[in-house]
Design a protein around this motif. Structure first.
Motif, PDB file in Angstrom:
ATOM      1  N   GLY A  82       0.817  -1.208   0.000  1.00 28.28           N
ATOM      2  CA  GLY A  82       0.000   0.000   0.000  1.00 28.28           C
ATOM      3  C   GLY A  82       0.846   1.251   0.000  1.00 28.28           C
ATOM      4  N   LEU A  83       1.954   1.223   0.765  1.00 28.22           N
ATOM      5  CA  LEU A  83       2.864   2.362   0.785  1.00 28.22           C
ATOM      6  C   LEU A  83       3.400   2.649  -0.621  1.00 28.22           C
ATOM      7  CD1 LEU A  83       5.727   2.911   3.360  1.00 28.22           C
ATOM      8  CD2 LEU A  83       6.070   3.389   0.958  1.00 28.22           C
ATOM      9  N   GLY A  84       3.830   1.593  -1.308  1.00 27.35           N
ATOM     10  CA  GLY A  84       4.377   1.778  -2.648  1.00 27.35           C
ATOM     11  C   GLY A  84       3.352   2.306  -3.633  1.00 27.35           C
ATOM     12  N   LEU A  85       2.141   1.757  -3.587  1.00 25.38           N
ATOM     13  CA  LEU A  85       1.092   2.188  -4.519  1.00 25.38           C
ATOM     14  C   LEU A  85       0.666   3.628  -4.250  1.00 25.38           C
ATOM     15  CD1 LEU A  85      -1.087  -1.051  -4.622  1.00 25.38           C
ATOM     16  CD2 LEU A  85       0.389  -0.175  -6.440  1.00 25.38           C
ATOM     17  N   LEU A  86       0.501   3.970  -2.984  1.00 29.49           N
ATOM     18  CA  LEU A  86       0.087   5.334  -2.645  1.00 29.49           C
ATOM     19  C   LEU A  86       1.191   6.342  -2.939  1.00 29.49           C
ATOM     20  CD1 LEU A  86      -1.782   4.620   0.711  1.00 29.49           C
ATOM     21  CD2 LEU A  86      -2.817   5.349  -1.443  1.00 29.49           C
ATOM     22  N   ALA A  87       2.457   5.902  -2.797  1.00 30.42           N
ATOM     23  CA  ALA A  87       3.570   6.809  -3.069  1.00 30.42           C
ATOM     24  C   ALA A  87       3.576   7.270  -4.522  1.00 30.42           C
ATOM     25  CB  ALA A  87       4.893   6.126  -2.732  1.00 30.42           C
ATOM     26  N   LEU A  88       3.063   6.420  -5.413  1.00 34.72           N
ATOM     27  CA  LEU A  88       2.985   6.808  -6.826  1.00 34.72           C
ATOM     28  C   LEU A  88       2.107   8.028  -7.027  1.00 34.72           C
ATOM     29  CD1 LEU A  88       2.596   3.280  -8.490  1.00 34.72           C
ATOM     30  CD2 LEU A  88       4.669   4.677  -8.318  1.00 34.72           C
TER      31      LEU A  88
ATOM     32  N   GLY B  55       5.623  12.963   0.931  1.00 36.55           N
ATOM     33  CA  GLY B  55       4.870  11.963   0.175  1.00 36.55           C
ATOM     34  C   GLY B  55       5.010  10.565   0.742  1.00 36.55           C
ATOM     35  N   LEU B  56       6.252  10.170   1.076  1.00 38.95           N
ATOM     36  CA  LEU B  56       6.466   8.846   1.659  1.00 38.95           C
ATOM     37  C   LEU B  56       5.857   8.741   3.052  1.00 38.95           C
ATOM     38  CD1 LEU B  56      10.159   8.107   0.570  1.00 38.95           C
ATOM     39  CD2 LEU B  56       8.069   7.037  -0.300  1.00 38.95           C
TER      40      LEU B  56
ATOM     41  N   TYR C 248       1.702   6.373   6.431  1.00 39.59           N
ATOM     42  CA  TYR C 248       0.682   6.580   7.462  1.00 39.59           C
ATOM     43  C   TYR C 248      -0.681   6.102   6.975  1.00 39.59           C
ATOM     44  CZ  TYR C 248      -0.577   8.779  11.907  1.00 39.59           C
ATOM     45  OH  TYR C 248      -0.962   8.996  13.202  1.00 39.59           O
ATOM     46  N   HIS C 249      -1.015   6.502   5.757  1.00 39.81           N
ATOM     47  CA  HIS C 249      -2.322   6.164   5.216  1.00 39.81           C
ATOM     48  C   HIS C 249      -2.448   4.668   4.943  1.00 39.81           C
ATOM     49  CE1 HIS C 249      -6.131   7.020   3.328  1.00 39.81           C
ATOM     50  NE2 HIS C 249      -5.753   6.407   2.218  1.00 39.81           N
ATOM     51  N   SER C 250      -1.360   4.040   4.509  1.00 36.87           N
ATOM     52  CA  SER C 250      -1.379   2.606   4.253  1.00 36.87           C
ATOM     53  C   SER C 250      -1.605   1.821   5.536  1.00 36.87           C
ATOM     54  CB  SER C 250      -0.057   2.177   3.602  1.00 36.87           C
ATOM     55  OG  SER C 250      -0.021   0.785   3.409  1.00 36.87           O
ATOM     56  N   VAL C 251      -0.873   2.174   6.587  1.00 35.47           N
ATOM     57  CA  VAL C 251      -1.006   1.483   7.869  1.00 35.47           C
ATOM     58  C   VAL C 251      -2.410   1.672   8.443  1.00 35.47           C
ATOM     59  CG1 VAL C 251      -0.219   1.429  10.271  1.00 35.47           C
ATOM     60  CG2 VAL C 251       1.449   1.590   8.418  1.00 35.47           C
ATOM     61  N   MET C 252      -2.895   2.912   8.451  1.00 40.46           N
ATOM     62  CA  MET C 252      -4.205   3.185   9.034  1.00 40.46           C
ATOM     63  C   MET C 252      -5.333   2.536   8.243  1.00 40.46           C
ATOM     64  SD  MET C 252      -3.846   4.673  11.831  1.00 40.46           S
ATOM     65  CE  MET C 252      -2.697   5.652  12.801  1.00 40.46           C
TER      66      MET C 252
ATOM     67  N   GLY D  59      -9.172   5.081  11.774  1.00 38.25           N
ATOM     68  CA  GLY D  59      -9.612   6.256  11.043  1.00 38.25           C
ATOM     69  C   GLY D  59      -8.740   7.481  11.194  1.00 38.25           C
ATOM     70  N   PHE D  60      -7.536   7.337  11.713  1.00 38.51           N
ATOM     71  CA  PHE D  60      -6.653   8.493  11.881  1.00 38.51           C
ATOM     72  C   PHE D  60      -6.064   8.899  10.527  1.00 38.51           C
ATOM     73  CE2 PHE D  60      -6.670   6.471  16.032  1.00 38.51           C
ATOM     74  CZ  PHE D  60      -6.837   7.564  16.880  1.00 38.51           C
ATOM     75  N   ASP D  61      -5.814  10.182  10.373  1.00 43.80           N
ATOM     76  CA  ASP D  61      -5.207  10.667   9.135  1.00 43.80           C
ATOM     77  C   ASP D  61      -4.297  11.844   9.444  1.00 43.80           C
ATOM     78  OD1 ASP D  61      -6.593  13.461   8.081  1.00 43.80           O
ATOM     79  OD2 ASP D  61      -7.887  12.323   9.434  1.00 43.80           O
ATOM     80  N   VAL D  62      -3.419  12.166   8.508  1.00 43.54           N
ATOM     81  CA  VAL D  62      -2.511  13.301   8.668  1.00 43.54           C
ATOM     82  C   VAL D  62      -2.782  14.372   7.616  1.00 43.54           C
ATOM     83  CG1 VAL D  62      -0.645  12.098   9.846  1.00 43.54           C
ATOM     84  CG2 VAL D  62      -0.779  11.997   7.356  1.00 43.54           C
ATOM     85  N   PHE D  63      -3.983  14.308   7.033  1.00 40.84           N
ATOM     86  CA  PHE D  63      -4.388  15.331   6.067  1.00 40.84           C
ATOM     87  C   PHE D  63      -5.240  16.421   6.716  1.00 40.84           C
ATOM     88  CE2 PHE D  63      -3.990  11.433   3.424  1.00 40.84           C
ATOM     89  CZ  PHE D  63      -2.901  11.836   2.667  1.00 40.84           C
ATOM     90  N   GLY D  64      -5.891  16.097   7.830  1.00 36.46           N
ATOM     91  CA  GLY D  64      -6.730  17.065   8.531  1.00 36.46           C
ATOM     92  C   GLY D  64      -8.195  16.921   8.240  1.00 36.46           C
ATOM     93  N   ASP D  65      -8.552  16.324   7.095  1.00 41.60           N
ATOM     94  CA  ASP D  65      -9.960  16.143   6.733  1.00 41.60           C
ATOM     95  C   ASP D  65     -10.190  14.741   6.182  1.00 41.60           C
ATOM     96  OD1 ASP D  65      -8.570  16.377   4.395  1.00 41.60           O
ATOM     97  OD2 ASP D  65      -9.882  17.863   3.460  1.00 41.60           O
ATOM     98  N   SER D  66      -9.515  13.758   6.794  1.00 42.51           N
ATOM     99  CA  SER D  66      -9.537  12.377   6.310  1.00 42.51           C
ATOM    100  C   SER D  66      -9.013  12.374   4.878  1.00 42.51           C
ATOM    101  CB  SER D  66     -10.943  11.790   6.418  1.00 42.51           C
ATOM    102  OG  SER D  66     -10.893  10.375   6.272  1.00 42.51           O
ATOM    103  N   ILE D  67      -9.727  11.755   3.939  1.00 45.21           N
ATOM    104  CA  ILE D  67      -9.262  11.770   2.537  1.00 45.21           C
ATOM    105  C   ILE D  67     -10.278  12.464   1.634  1.00 45.21           C
ATOM    106  CG2 ILE D  67      -7.806   9.728   2.778  1.00 45.21           C
ATOM    107  CD1 ILE D  67     -10.016   8.101   1.430  1.00 45.21           C
TER     108      ILE D  67
END
Length: 450
Positions: free
Chosen positions: A143-149, A160-161, A166-170, A176-184
């Motif tokens: 998931g990390l690799g795919l999202l990094a693209l 980006g990495l 973070y998003h792949s693990v969650m 439901g935690f995110d580091v974007f501030g508004d989920s996705i």
């Protein structure tokens, strides 16, 4: 005598499992209380630290503060670590440590793993643990690799990495935690990110035993009854949820006019996947139609698969009760599926689980309806939605969690804990069950039902 021994053993294991999660939450509180865990200019009360640590350990994602803005990178990594350990189970990491140190795994540790992953046989513990660790690494790094693209071109290599990891693990941990501030929500027009996220959510919520069966199918040429029931129930809930949400949301009219039908369809599909304890959103939950909220609450109550990163009463419980109801309506004595018969103990346990879960959520809803303020435009669903989200370790919210009173936070924390550890495990750990065998059986007499 064997039954008495089994009851005593299960009670002991339940207490150890509950104690393990409590210790993990305490460690999380200590780490999140450190000055460098919060962003500059931010301060966190003890109750909010405890709430965050509990939500992360129980892989729920309900938050009283914005994860992206309130916590520093260190604090966010603590939350990620708690979610990882909470999702896979602290016993998984204990076994991993034993393997690294080349130490023999004791019987008590194997029994804890067996109980944590809902295994039938003690001999399965070592092989299943290898699948748990291997599949987790495979899906999360994949998931990390795919999202990094997608994220690296957007945010640069460093950021980006980080967000990809973070998003792949969650997503895999169904937190439901995110580091974007508004989920996705910023990516609702990006089908690639949504599809990768859905795959990770489903992979984490399907259960490690089911994945093991699927991966070994080429050798065994068969699936266990548990896997067949899980796959059938999961697929049915996805399809039915998707169709119902298409109808209730009228093809997502809340999205901007001119949004392509493909984007609307992908977002609707995601809306049917995320209530299965994922907690990530692509649109504000509070703006959904009443019918959609009702469908989501049902999906949150059912949850995912036993032995997975998901919560709820579980798909197998729902499946057993569905087939039991069909058998009763048809006047059949046995409850059958795929040329097999469910045991009466299976059915009784499923009924007891649903009954206890209903009681717990009813009491919690009643208390919160008295302690929390319901804004104009909402009714009891404002509280019930949060209760179901906490018990199902989902993380979706209509907006109640950030404004919870101290009593409300305590109730939600208890619901998250019970939902993650398991209602049977929680109650057995706190109660003193009567282990004396009753040799007296009274005459049978019926009462009027219905």
């Amino acid at each position: 005598m064997k039954r008495l021994a089994n009851i005593k053993l299960f009670d002991t294991l339940s207490k150890k499992m509950v104690a393990g999660f409590v210790i993990l939450i305490v460690i999380g509180c200590i780490l999140l209380a450190l000055p460098w865990a919060t962003a500059p200019g931010q301060s966190t009360s003890f109750i909010n630290i405890l709430f965050t640590a509990t939500s992360a350990t129980c892989i729920t994602g309900l938050t009283v503060v914005n994860t992206a803005q309130h916590w520093s990178t260190f604090g966010q990594m603590v939350i990620l670590g708690l979610s990882e350990v909470g999702a896979l189970g602290y016993m998984t990491f204990a076994v991993l440590l034993f393997n690294i140190m080349r130490r023999r795994i004791g019987l008590s540790t194997q029994l804890m793993v067996k109980a944590a992953l809902n295994l039938e046989n003690l001999s399965d513990t070592k092989s299943v643990m290898r699948y748990v660790i291997g599949l987790s690494l495979m899906f999360q790094f994949g998931g990390l690799g795919l999202l990094a693209l997608d994220f690296v071109p957007r945010f640069g290599w460093g950021r980006g990495l980080y967000v990809s990891m973070y998003h792949s693990v969650m997503s895999f941990c169904n937190a439901g935690f995110d580091v974007f501030g508004d989920s996705i929500m910023a990516f609702r027009d990006d089908p690639y990110v949504i599809i990768v996220t859905m795959v990770l959510i489903v992979a984490g919520g399907l259960g490690f035993l089911v994945w093991r069966d699927l991966l070994l199918y080429h050798e065994r040429k068969r699936l266990t009854l548990n896997s067949k029931l899980t796959l059938l129930t999961t697929l049915s809930l996805f399809v039915i949820g998707f169709i119902l949400l298409l109808v209730t949301e009228r093809d997502l009219k809340l999205l901007p006019e001119g949004t392509p039908w493909f984007i609307r369809t992908i977002n609707t599909l995601f809306l049917s996947v995320t209530p299965r304890t994922a907690g990530l959103i692509t649109m504000p939950t509070s703006q959904l139609q009443a019918g959609s909220l009702f469908v989501i609450m049902i999906l949150m109550f059912i949850g995912g698969t036993p032995g997975s990163t998901a919560g709820g009463i579980k798909t197998t419980t729902f499946g057993v009760l569905m087939f039991q109801s069909i058998a009763q309506i048809r006047g059949r004595r046995d409850v059958e599926f795929n040329h097999r018969r469910f045991s009466q103990d299976n059915i009784s346990r499923a009924l007891l689980l649903v009954f206890l879960a209903s009681i717990v959520m009813t009491v919690a809803t009643l208390i919160l309806s008295q302690t929390e303020k319901i804004p104009d435009g909402f009714g009891l669903e404002y509280v019930l939605f949060e209760v179901l989200s906490a018990f199902g370790t989902v993380g979706l919210s209509l907006g109640l969690t950030p404004d919870l009173t101290v009593i409300g936070k305590i109730i939600i924390m208890l619901l998250m804990f019970i939902g993650r550890v398991g209602i049977f495990t929680s109650l057995y750990a706190l109660s003193k069950r009567q282990t004396k065998v009753n040799t007296i059986r009274y005459p049978v007499e019926n009462v009027l039902i219905g």
